[in-house]
Each structure stands twice: as C-alpha cells, then as structure tokens.
Write a protein that holds these residues in place. Structure first.
Motif, mmCIF file in Angstrom:
data_model
loop_
_atom_site.group_PDB
_atom_site.id
_atom_site.type_symbol
_atom_site.label_atom_id
_atom_site.label_comp_id
_atom_site.label_asym_id
_atom_site.label_seq_id
_atom_site.Cartn_x
_atom_site.Cartn_y
_atom_site.Cartn_z
ATOM 1 N N VAL A 185 50.515 31.069 47.402
ATOM 2 C CA VAL A 185 51.562 31.405 46.438
ATOM 3 C C VAL A 185 51.297 32.831 45.947
ATOM 4 C CG1 VAL A 185 52.742 30.744 44.317
ATOM 5 C CG2 VAL A 185 51.676 28.989 45.758
ATOM 6 N N GLY A 186 52.332 33.652 45.958
ATOM 7 C CA GLY A 186 52.178 35.068 45.633
ATOM 8 C C GLY A 186 52.095 35.351 44.157
ATOM 9 N N VAL A 187 51.159 34.720 43.487
ATOM 10 C CA VAL A 187 50.958 34.970 42.065
ATOM 11 C C VAL A 187 49.466 34.834 41.755
ATOM 12 C CG1 VAL A 187 51.353 32.563 41.367
ATOM 13 C CG2 VAL A 187 51.727 34.418 39.732
ATOM 14 N N GLY A 188 48.957 35.794 40.984
ATOM 15 C CA GLY A 188 47.558 35.783 40.586
ATOM 16 C C GLY A 188 47.399 36.388 39.214
ATOM 17 N N ALA A 189 46.181 36.769 38.899
ATOM 18 C CA ALA A 189 45.896 37.276 37.553
ATOM 19 C C ALA A 189 46.680 38.535 37.227
ATOM 20 C CB ALA A 189 44.394 37.529 37.411
ATOM 21 N N TYR A 235 45.479 44.924 36.835
ATOM 22 C CA TYR A 235 44.229 44.438 37.410
ATOM 23 C C TYR A 235 43.048 44.565 36.458
ATOM 24 C CZ TYR A 235 46.940 44.963 41.714
ATOM 25 O OH TYR A 235 47.909 44.887 42.676
ATOM 26 N N GLY A 236 43.283 45.019 35.240
ATOM 27 C CA GLY A 236 42.193 45.357 34.344
ATOM 28 C C GLY A 236 41.661 44.213 33.511
ATOM 29 N N HIS A 237 41.844 42.978 33.927
ATOM 30 C CA HIS A 237 41.241 41.856 33.218
ATOM 31 C C HIS A 237 40.745 40.823 34.222
ATOM 32 C CE1 HIS A 237 45.435 40.426 33.761
ATOM 33 N NE2 HIS A 237 44.873 39.238 33.866
ATOM 34 N N TYR A 278 30.055 43.429 37.130
ATOM 35 C CA TYR A 278 31.372 43.632 37.734
ATOM 36 C C TYR A 278 32.500 43.441 36.737
ATOM 37 C CZ TYR A 278 29.165 44.157 42.216
ATOM 38 O OH TYR A 278 28.398 44.627 43.248
ATOM 39 N N THR A 279 32.287 42.614 35.713
ATOM 40 C CA THR A 279 33.296 42.489 34.668
ATOM 41 C C THR A 279 33.473 43.810 33.940
ATOM 42 O OG1 THR A 279 32.916 40.122 34.355
ATOM 43 C CG2 THR A 279 33.895 41.328 32.518
ATOM 44 N N VAL A 280 32.371 44.406 33.496
ATOM 45 C CA VAL A 280 32.452 45.687 32.791
ATOM 46 C C VAL A 280 33.027 46.763 33.704
ATOM 47 C CG1 VAL A 280 31.111 47.498 31.647
ATOM 48 C CG2 VAL A 280 30.546 45.089 31.256
ATOM 49 N N LEU A 281 32.581 46.771 34.951
ATOM 50 C CA LEU A 281 33.036 47.793 35.896
ATOM 51 C C LEU A 281 34.543 47.724 36.105
ATOM 52 C CD1 LEU A 281 31.897 49.953 37.961
ATOM 53 C CD2 LEU A 281 32.105 48.134 39.656
ATOM 54 N N SER A 282 35.061 46.548 36.435
ATOM 55 C CA SER A 282 36.482 46.437 36.754
ATOM 56 C C SER A 282 37.355 46.598 35.516
ATOM 57 C CB SER A 282 36.768 45.099 37.441
ATOM 58 O OG SER A 282 36.413 44.016 36.608
ATOM 59 N N GLU A 283 36.925 46.013 34.384
ATOM 60 C CA GLU A 283 37.740 46.135 33.183
ATOM 61 C C GLU A 283 37.800 47.570 32.673
ATOM 62 O OE1 GLU A 283 36.280 43.344 30.347
ATOM 63 O OE2 GLU A 283 37.192 41.608 31.347
ATOM 64 N N THR A 284 36.754 48.354 32.938
ATOM 65 C CA THR A 284 36.750 49.749 32.509
ATOM 66 C C THR A 284 37.501 50.630 33.503
ATOM 67 O OG1 THR A 284 34.608 49.408 31.437
ATOM 68 C CG2 THR A 284 35.299 51.682 31.813
#
Length: 453
Positions: free
Chosen positions: A51-55, A173-175, A160-166
């Motif tokens: 299904v074409g839905v994600g975060a 895509y920032g959460h 990786y949480t800090v890296l991607s959210e920053t």
C-alpha cells in the motif's frame, strides 16, 4: 522492455529476461495493480500486498499512525476475529508478517501452494474490513511505545533517530516511523479509521503473487477478493523544499561503553541523475573489508570496531552517510581519519577497479535479494509502487552499470563536502551514565579532514 496480452494479464519482459523478469501484470477496475510471477520449482506461493502510504504521508500531530495501523491489521476483522488469521496461516504451514517504512506499508503471507487462495483472501479481508477493536488499540499503543523505548535505549537506534530528524527536518521524512509517545496518544479509533479509509484503496495498492501458481487463476482470485475494495486515489507526499545541508556536530551521552558516530549529508533523491553514482560511491568508500574506509580505519590503524558507508534514497531527498563504532578516546581521531579518506577518495583513490568491485557487489546483492518467492514479490511490488513499474528494476541495474569512476568522485564532491556534513556522536558520559541532553560539539570536528573540493 515489451509486454503482450494474456487473458487480461500482460506479459512484461526486459532485455535478456533479466531475473526476476518476465512476469505478468494487470490493472483491475479501480486501479489495483496485480503482478504475477509463476515459479514452479517449489510448491510455495508468496502473496504480498503493498500500500502506497507510510510515515511520510502522515499529517502533523498523528506521527506514527501508518505503523500503528500496520499493528492493528493483525487484530481481526468481522469475518476473522483476533488471532484467527495467524492461526489459519500457521495451520496451513505458512508464515505472515508486515512492515512500514517512510513511503509504504506491506503485508504478506507465504504458504504452501494448495493454500495460496486462502492466504490471498485473508490479506484482502484485512485490507478491506479491519475491526479496529478499542481494547486492542489501547494495548497496541503501549506495544509501539515500548518499541520507541527500545530504539531510544539502543545507541545505534538513537544515533539514526537524531541523524534523520536533524538532516531531514522540515520535510515529510523528518520524523520516526514509530512516531512519539505523545502523537500515539492522539490516535484513537476515529483517527485510525479515517486514515485507513483514506489511504487503503484500489489505486494505492499493488498485489504480487509469486510462486507455484497459475496466472489466470491468480487474476480471477484477486478480482474476486478485492471486488468490494474501496475506490480511491494514490496517496501523495506533501510538497516540500529540499533540505539544506546542516553542517553541525551533535553529541549525546548514554550509558554505553563505546562511541557510535555518523556523518551524513542530504542528497537529491532517487529521481535525480546522481542516484546510481551515489549508491556506487557509498560502496567504494565503505562496503566491506576492502573498502577505502575499512582498509584505513579498521585494518591499518585499528581505530574502529566497525565502519560502513551508505546511501538512503527517497523521493525528492535522501542521505549519504558514514557510520562507525570506536573507543571513546578515539572519537576525534576517527572523525578526522574519515575526512582524510574521503579527501583521498576524490583525489584518485576511486579507481576503475574499485568501481567495478562495487558494481559486482550490487549485482550480487540484487540476485541474493531475489532468491525466494517472498523476496521476488517484494522487489516487483516495490518497483511497481515506488519507481513507476516493476520492470524498472532493469533500469536500476543498467544505471548502475553505466556509472563511471569520475561520476563517483563528482557526487562525493558535490554532496559530501565537509561543509555539508552533519556529524552525530552518541558516547559514554563521564560517569558511565547516559544523559538526556544534546550538546553542540566543538566546531573543529565538523571540519575534520582536508576539504575534498
């Protein structure tokens, strides 16, 4: 690439019939896409619904709802109450699972071929008729919160949480896919039901059936199973401005014995012409014991216990990064030496032989990733959903083959220069106990290593 009609299904071929082609495809009324790949070697069938839905599709305030909904998929329907689907799959000798990413969610069952139609019916029932019982919603909310706890307790997960959210702040895509404890508390049955009804529909779904199956039987079964599936439209990720480079150093302390660090910079995403070169450059720099980073920091200098480079490509953005694990007293030296290796990479270390080695790795990885019915179904559905056609896997492979060494140098210079790199460091605190704060590090580390430009 060619296609021919076969009783409503069209056979799709690519040059040389590169595996996993050929396969068959049909678009059903309402827009649901069916992919069928007969493989008669074993009496196994994988049924995979993407299904074409994600975060990245989540509205502000209910972050984590896509993944939370994936959990609720297994909590029953009016026809199959809680636990019945899992029991039926187990009894038929199969297995089932699901996964949520930033851009999609998928559910699959792998079963002996005599039971593939039952497997399909179970998936179709779940996609169309979720019960969303309130008591299970409350229970699964706590389960997901525990996932968040485990990720935050993991130094690599926190890194990786800090890296991607920053790095991806200000974009869809920032959460985290998991959301937050606070956002999960805002998701009730009404919010989840509305989200499910909006995004789970014919035009937003790809079903792949791969294995010991008759294509015409698969077409008839999917048409019947999804006859009452909601009509709708594909989910769209909100428009965003490409994130700017964030040259900073963030340090966070935890109760850990080693330092976990990563350097990353934003890239333009998988639609950009640099996509293939970025993938190859990351392999040349940091994939395996003969890569530039491993050879220098792991084998020659013995500074790290592990190091790798990677490319993470999304729609409209992405990340190119290096991560490593080292002793705390070697942190600054490791960051410095990573900069030295990257500088050397753009000054001649990326050789034709190194690029050819990276191509071999990618070709082999692709083949290893497509050995089973379940992995093939995932590849074909993912390319259909995210790349505009299952046959586009051949474009990916030919694009990799066309990359020249100088293109790998160019993407490192353009996207991974020192002034573009975000550095995140998760390290032991002075007393051996983690702290919850995040501190700006000394600026000198951010500019470690000679400037590749």
């Amino acid at each position: 690439m060619t296609s021919t009609s076969l009783h409503g299904l069209r056979e799709v071929r690519v040059a040389g019939d590169r595996h996993p082609a050929p396969f068959l495809r049909a678009t059903l009324p309402g827009g649901l896409t069916l992919i069928v790949k007969p493989i008669r070697a074993l009496p196994i069938v994988a049924v995979d619904a993407w299904v074409g839905v994600g975060a990245a599709h989540e509205p502000p305030g209910v972050e984590g709802i896509a993944h939370f909904l994936e959990h609720m998929f297994f909590k029953g329907t009016p026809a199959h109450p809680l636990g019945e689907m899992d029991g039926m799959v187990k009894n038929m000798g199969g297995y089932n699972n699901a996964a949520t990413s930033l851009e999609n969610t998928h559910y699959f069952i792998v079963a002996p071929s005599p039971h593939w139609e039952t497997a399909l019916a179970l998936l179709a029932d779940g996609l169309q008729n979720l019960a969303l019982p309130g008591e299970e919603l409350a229970r699964e909310r706590e389960v997901v919160k525990e996932e968040i706890n485990r990720k935050e307790d993991s130094p690599a997960g926190r890194l990786y949480t800090v890296l991607s959210e920053t790095a991806l702040a200000g974009t869809p895509y920032g959460h985290s896919v998991l959301g937050t404890r606070e956002s999960l508390d805002r998701i009730g049955r009404d919010e989840m039901g509305a989200y499910w009804r909006r995004h789970y529909n014919t035009a937003n779904t790809v079903v792949a059936v791969v294995g010991d199956v008759d294509p015409d039987a698969a077409l008839r079964a999917v048409q019947s199973a999804f006859d009452y599936y909601r009509r709708g439209s594909p989910s769209a990720i909100a428009a965003f401005t490409a994130p700017r480079p964030r040259p900073a150093v963030l340090r966070e302390s935890k109760d850990v014995g080693q330092t976990y660090l990563a350097l990353a910079a934003t890239t333009p995403g998988r639609e950009h012409p640099s996509y293939h070169a970025l993938e190859l450059a990351s392999l040349v720099v940091g994939e395996g014991p003969t890569s530039l980073l491993s050879r220098r920091l792991e084998r020659e200098l013995n500074l790290v216990t592990g190091i790798s480079a990677w490319s993470y490509d999304l729609r409209g953005t992405g990340l190119l990064g290096v991560d490593a694990v080292c002793d705390p007293d070697q942190t600054e030296r490791v960051v410095e030496e990573i900069g030295v290796v990257l500088s050397e990479a753009v000054r001649g270390a990326i050789t034709p032989a190194a690029v050819e080695r990276a191509k071999r790795i990618l070709r082999a990885d692709f083949d290893f990733d497509n050995e089973t019915a379940s992995s093939i179904s995932g590849t074909l559905a993912e390319f259909e959903l995210l790349f505009g056609g299952a046959e586009r896997f051949a474009d990916y492979l030919s694009g990799i083959e066309a990359v020249r060494p100088e293109e790998c140098v160019r993407v490192l210079e353009e996207f991974f220069a020192p002034a573009s790199r975000l550095t995140v460091i998760v390290e032991p605190d002075a007393e051996g106990h983690g702290s919850s704060g995040r501190d700006e590090a000394r600026p000198a580390i951010a500019a470690a290593g000679p400037d590749p430009a």
